[in-house]
Motif scaffolding. Structure first.
Motif, PDB file in Angstrom:
ATOM      1  N   THR A  25       0.824  -1.202   0.000  1.00 37.55           N
ATOM      2  CA  THR A  25       0.000   0.000   0.000  1.00 37.55           C
ATOM      3  C   THR A  25       0.862   1.257   0.000  1.00 37.55           C
ATOM      4  O   THR A  25       0.575   2.212  -0.722  1.00 37.55           O
ATOM      5  CB  THR A  25      -0.932   0.003   1.231  1.00 37.55           C
ATOM      6  N   ILE A  27       4.077   1.528  -0.995  1.00 39.02           N
ATOM      7  CA  ILE A  27       4.889   1.626  -2.207  1.00 39.02           C
ATOM      8  C   ILE A  27       4.019   1.786  -3.450  1.00 39.02           C
ATOM      9  O   ILE A  27       4.451   2.358  -4.442  1.00 39.02           O
ATOM     10  CB  ILE A  27       5.809   0.389  -2.329  1.00 39.02           C
ATOM     11  N   ASN A  29       1.544   3.634  -4.366  1.00 37.80           N
ATOM     12  CA  ASN A  29       1.070   4.948  -4.807  1.00 37.80           C
ATOM     13  C   ASN A  29      -0.409   4.958  -5.184  1.00 37.80           C
ATOM     14  O   ASN A  29      -0.798   5.473  -6.220  1.00 37.80           O
ATOM     15  CB  ASN A  29       1.907   5.457  -5.989  1.00 37.80           C
ATOM     16  N   GLY A  30      -1.226   4.331  -4.379  1.00 31.33           N
ATOM     17  CA  GLY A  30      -2.664   4.367  -4.600  1.00 31.33           C
ATOM     18  C   GLY A  30      -3.225   3.221  -5.425  1.00 31.33           C
ATOM     19  O   GLY A  30      -4.429   3.121  -5.571  1.00 31.33           O
ATOM     20  N   ASP A  31      -2.384   2.379  -5.991  1.00 32.84           N
ATOM     21  CA  ASP A  31      -2.876   1.228  -6.750  1.00 32.84           C
ATOM     22  C   ASP A  31      -3.384   0.166  -5.775  1.00 32.84           C
ATOM     23  O   ASP A  31      -2.993   0.125  -4.617  1.00 32.84           O
ATOM     24  CB  ASP A  31      -1.769   0.632  -7.617  1.00 32.84           C
TER      25      ASP A  31
END
Length: 93
Positions: A25, A27, A29-31
């Motif tokens: 989460t 690392i 960046n929102g993916d």
């Protein structure tokens, strides 16, 4: 004795899974989680991501040591060594 070792191993697996989710989460960046894992696998750093997830095992290990629950700490240590060997084998193949 064996029951406490298995409890420690189970808690170690859960801590590693939570650590992996937190690391992905942070690392990612929102993916979402599956996208980050798929990208990590394709780019060849999935083993590093799993290893970073094992940091929570360090915390649980020291909590068990402080509470004098040595057999549970041993279970966490065993699962951490297993994860290290798995990560090493994963990087080799």
């Amino acid at each position: 004795m064996k029951k406490n070792i298995f409890i420690g191993m189970f808690i170690g697996l859960i801590a590693n899974a939570i650590g992996l989710i937190l690391t992905a989460t942070l690392i990612g960046n929102g993916d979402d989680f599956s996208t980050v894992i798929k990208a990590a696998s394709e780019e060849g750093f999935l083993g590093k991501l799993i290893s970073l997830g094992a940091i929570l095992n360090l915390i649980t290990f020291f909590i068990f040591i402080k509470k004098k629950q040595d057999y549970r700490a041993r279970g966490v240590l065993l699962i951490t060594v297993f994860i290290a060997v798995f990560t090493f084998a994963f990087k080799m193949f």
